[in-house]
Scaffold this active site. Sequence first.
Site, PDB file in Angstrom:
ATOM      1  N   MET B 290     -32.764 -79.070  -6.205  1.00  0.00           N
ATOM      2  CA  MET B 290     -33.285 -79.001  -7.564  1.00  0.00           C
ATOM      3  C   MET B 290     -32.305 -79.593  -8.562  1.00  0.00           C
ATOM      4  O   MET B 290     -32.703 -80.252  -9.515  1.00  0.00           O
ATOM      5  CB  MET B 290     -33.585 -77.549  -7.925  1.00  0.00           C
ATOM      6  CG  MET B 290     -34.763 -77.440  -8.835  1.00  0.00           C
ATOM      7  SD  MET B 290     -35.831 -76.038  -8.407  1.00  0.00           S
ATOM      8  CE  MET B 290     -34.753 -74.646  -8.488  1.00  0.00           C
ATOM      9  N   ARG B 294     -33.399 -82.450 -11.002  1.00  0.00           N
ATOM     10  CA  ARG B 294     -33.321 -82.328 -12.459  1.00  0.00           C
ATOM     11  C   ARG B 294     -32.664 -83.552 -13.078  1.00  0.00           C
ATOM     12  O   ARG B 294     -33.098 -84.035 -14.123  1.00  0.00           O
ATOM     13  CB  ARG B 294     -32.587 -81.032 -12.827  1.00  0.00           C
ATOM     14  CG  ARG B 294     -33.476 -79.836 -12.589  1.00  0.00           C
ATOM     15  CD  ARG B 294     -32.791 -78.495 -12.770  1.00  0.00           C
ATOM     16  NE  ARG B 294     -33.827 -77.454 -12.642  1.00  0.00           N
ATOM     17  CZ  ARG B 294     -33.620 -76.152 -12.786  1.00  0.00           C
ATOM     18  NH1 ARG B 294     -32.401 -75.697 -13.072  1.00  0.00           N
ATOM     19  NH2 ARG B 294     -34.607 -75.302 -12.674  1.00  0.00           N
ATOM     20  N   TYR B 428     -41.819 -79.930 -16.214  1.00  0.00           N
ATOM     21  CA  TYR B 428     -41.658 -79.707 -14.762  1.00  0.00           C
ATOM     22  C   TYR B 428     -40.187 -79.728 -14.331  1.00  0.00           C
ATOM     23  O   TYR B 428     -39.327 -80.097 -15.100  1.00  0.00           O
ATOM     24  CB  TYR B 428     -42.574 -80.591 -13.921  1.00  0.00           C
ATOM     25  CG  TYR B 428     -42.481 -82.098 -13.883  1.00  0.00           C
ATOM     26  CD1 TYR B 428     -41.356 -82.813 -14.211  1.00  0.00           C
ATOM     27  CD2 TYR B 428     -43.601 -82.825 -13.435  1.00  0.00           C
ATOM     28  CE1 TYR B 428     -41.338 -84.203 -14.098  1.00  0.00           C
ATOM     29  CE2 TYR B 428     -43.583 -84.206 -13.325  1.00  0.00           C
ATOM     30  CZ  TYR B 428     -42.444 -84.892 -13.654  1.00  0.00           C
ATOM     31  OH  TYR B 428     -42.430 -86.246 -13.545  1.00  0.00           O
ATOM     32  N   GLU B 429     -39.955 -79.277 -13.153  1.00  0.00           N
ATOM     33  CA  GLU B 429     -38.592 -79.157 -12.605  1.00  0.00           C
ATOM     34  C   GLU B 429     -37.763 -78.179 -13.441  1.00  0.00           C
ATOM     35  O   GLU B 429     -36.549 -78.326 -13.586  1.00  0.00           O
ATOM     36  CB  GLU B 429     -37.948 -80.548 -12.565  1.00  0.00           C
ATOM     37  CG  GLU B 429     -36.954 -80.776 -11.446  1.00  0.00           C
ATOM     38  CD  GLU B 429     -37.472 -80.342 -10.102  1.00  0.00           C
ATOM     39  OE1 GLU B 429     -38.581 -80.725  -9.718  1.00  0.00           O
ATOM     40  OE2 GLU B 429     -36.746 -79.561  -9.428  1.00  0.00           O
ATOM     41  N   GLY B 430     -38.435 -77.145 -13.991  1.00  0.00           N
ATOM     42  CA  GLY B 430     -37.789 -76.193 -14.908  1.00  0.00           C
ATOM     43  C   GLY B 430     -37.952 -76.682 -16.329  1.00  0.00           C
ATOM     44  O   GLY B 430     -37.423 -77.739 -16.675  1.00  0.00           O
TER      45      GLY B 430
END
Lengths: 570, 570
Positions: B290, B294, B428-430
């Site tokens: 991740m 990111r 997305y991706e946090g």
Amino acid sequence: MPYRAPVEDFRFLLDHVVDFAQVAATERFGDATPETVEAILSGAGRLSEEVLAPLNRNGDLQGAKLENGVVRASPGFAEGYRQIAEGGWVGTSADPEFGGMGLPLTLNSCVNDMMGAACLALQLNPLLTQGQIEALEHHASDEIKALYLPKLISGEWTGTMNLTEPQAGSDVGALRSRAEPNGDGSYAVSGQKIFISWGDHDVAENVCHLVLARLPDGAPGTRGISLFIVPKYLPDAEGNPGVANSLKVVSLEHKMGLHGSPTAVMQFDGATGWMVGAPHKGMAAMFTMMNNARLGVGIQGISVADGAYQHALAYALDRVQGKPVTGTHGGIIDHPDVRRMLIGMKAELFAARAIALANAVAIDMARATGDAEWDARAALLTPITKSYGTDTGIAVAQAGIQIHGGMGFIEETGAAQYLRDVRVTAIYEGTNGIQAADLVARKMMDQGEAAFRLIEEIEEGAEAARGRLPDLAGAVWLAAESLRDGTEALLAQAMTDRLAGSVAYQRAFALVLGAHFHLKAALAEGGEGSRTALARSFILRMLPQHGALLAEMREGAADLYAHNIESLAS
Amino acid sequence: MPYRAPVEDFRFLLDHVVDFAQVAATERFGDATPETVEAILSGAGRLSEEVLAPLNRNGDLQGAKLENGVVRASPGFAEGYRQIAEGGWVGTSADPEFGGMGLPLTLNSCVNDMMGAACLALQLNPLLTQGQIEALEHHASDEIKALYLPKLISGEWTGTMNLTEPQAGSDVGALRSRAEPNGDGSYAVSGQKIFISWGDHDVAENVCHLVLARLPDGAPGTRGISLFIVPKYLPDAEGNPGVANSLKVVSLEHKMGLHGSPTAVMQFDGATGWMVGAPHKGMAAMFTMMNNARLGVGIQGISVADGAYQHALAYALDRVQGKPVTGTHGGIIDHPDVRRMLIGMKAELFAARAIALANAVAIDMARATGDAEWDARAALLTPITKSYGTDTGIAVAQAGIQIHGGMGFIEETGAAQYLRDVRVTAIYEGTNGIQAADLVARKMMDQGEAAFRLIEEIEEGAEAARGRLPDLAGAVWLAAESLRDGTEALLAQAMTDRLAGSVAYQRAFALVLGAHFHLKAALAEGGEGSRTALARSFILRMLPQHGALLAEMREGAADLYAHNIESLAS
């Protein structure tokens, strides 16, 4: 959660923040009694909640369509429009002589705010008609007034504004459309116009186009432009729609949003029209109408901000993710960053709405009293209302998407539609950059007199609040002083420098003004309670930005012109 | 104007701003010679310009479709993907043992930047595969590596990440998907996953899902989650796609943008999968992957910023409206406010890209040297890269629309697509709020050590520039001091206060860091020239915002929790 009309908020703003009582105290607006205000707010609120809000997604999914040369509106729009018209909401502020209610523009602004929050694409239609009504009231001959105003005010006919041509956008003076006298008092209007909102449709029986065009002897540039009213169907002897005029919709644009509002390319081929106002004075007539249209578009931004805020709040109350960080609700509103976003949205919405209503009050007072100071106040506030209202609409819609997380990007939730719809409001009716240019150039031709007078009032307001809310009052007072210094610095700048800093200055002004109104609201509830909490959040969190903005303004244009074009492209 | 790959810009950044030479000097990345860098940049640049950019609008207009249970990609995407795969661009940084080029992530970031600017929807596919490759390289058994990595790296197969479930978004620990041992070393994976980008398609022969699920004895929350690889087609004895697995696409989402990237709801019904990493350690494995994902998403934001900037610049050079205010070009770029927007766009783009590449350099150095300080630097920069890169993408795309005026709202021009596509990258991706929480909580568990070390470097950079560029260096030095004070204040805050100010702190950090890299760039060209002009504009215009942001951060959460929920809804 469905849309809830903020009737209480309007009442509070009118009573405690923008001093609507002074409007109601004038002879002209003596009808605007508390009972009338109540009836208007609750009536338009009910229409917006029950009739218009349910249409909003239809408009997005099944946009207006051009079929065999005729525009078909989105499903349900005809009925929604009919109820707007029958409620009298097209003519809330129009002249009672022709069927209007003759109420203050301030109340009309509240009505437009609610209708826009519920269904922006449909609300744009009466907004444009209101602009046309105003132009005709001020500039048309008695004959034209008698023929068109009753039909427009009742909503039987609708109005459009035809300014833009492919080569003439912000530079209206570059337009090429022409009008030749027919010898019978009418003119043959020819040319192509683009971006004509609601240029055609099937929700009313006629569409009246206000068209800017040049007479054969019209000078080049803006000084040679005249204004014409050009109906889709020529009125017959009884004033009913008769023969079709020589104009047509060439195509509809495929837009990012606002799909329910048909945006037409219009072709006029010697269409019959009648002049409104004097020859070559079309721009002056447009400006009368444009100032109020700009207020109307600012309110569109605010209205979408309200819709997006309510929508995001409902989601944040409902959606549970993880343990609450602090707070006892249980939804994601207990996460500090989500709460920060929501409160920021609500605080900016309040500030923008207060500015817009203060602007409307100034227009009403100018009309009711003829006082030039009110005129100057209205003129100063208009670009601020338009730009800050629409920027707030975009920012709040963006935050609304963000609060929804992944669901914000999915169209079914509706969060994205608010952004896609509101995006155009920062562009049309003069881009927000054009507003800023207007603010620092035309609106400062009084050497800042109107600005300094307003800053004075902000400081007086801060003084009045100092006893009860010393920290907030102190912050607002300092910000007003800083705005005064910034305004002096702006006035000392060359025009290129002013223009380079114009957007920053415009936003700084809006923030200080917004803080002023928040402070008034806090004081009105005694310095304790929900409005005070909101004022505190705005003044602590948003107001400090004004310093960086004024710093940017002071830089002027020098660094911008130190770049050569080639280096920008490499 | 078609997309032009900024090869020269990358070379300058690598050579003069982010010190890529130190990466190339390590044993691990000794292959990254200047000749290789040149070949990579120009090769990926050519692919992006010639093959991918022409697909971008196809993807928007004719998005991926679900037909009879199978996803059909947008027209041309299969061929575009084939060329990405054949060029080796999926595996630029992957392990050479399995067919990768083994080059630094820094170079891969440049490649992704160019591919994303050209066609974000398609680039997302290899980006996800790269994440999967990385997860397998770090956590999978040798058997799984040998079977999957060559296929993924060559691009024959693609990879997805299956984290989110309807009730488990930011709160991954709430997931309900389950995995039961089959007794043969494999697992039966069941559950529904949403928001699965490129969850199915017809551009490659197999789709490998990395799925988070809970073993029967998995504890509730994040500690009980394991990771599985679940292919669409089970590999046969020769490692080729064989029998279809028990999984299917339930539906595709209707999204605001990125239509060319199919976003699937995936249903796993006892699908066969194999565990990656240790039981219950799925989150740790996801986190490895991740962090770099990111970085990849931050670069997506930057890539769209570049596309939108180039697009708006071309329009501003071409479009003529009115007389030039100042300047000799003739296009609207001669209007100070348009020029201000363009220069602001370019300045933020440069800052964001420099931050992202410095982040990639830190990851490469950590890998090459095992030095914990590089690891901490990379960890600190990741949320800043992700949030500032994607916020910049959105802001630049917004400005690009604004520069286009009315045409910006019309889809044909392409300006709106940049905004609609890039909007999801902040989610997305946090979400960017999650990034900020990561920055102020997890990344400050070292009591700010990594942050203070970086601030120290910023101040050293400012000292080094003081002789040549005293005003800019002074401003950066002061801002770094202010960031140091702000960081100390943050560390002294309770967690709720930290979280309330996290987004403001994150942006303040990014601005100071961006100014630092601009200053380095200016110094590298001797303090005179186009990069110095850009540095000056950034430092004068954007950097001052950091003060207001840190002021907001210092407010903490008190005012936010002074609102009661009822008052927010009224």
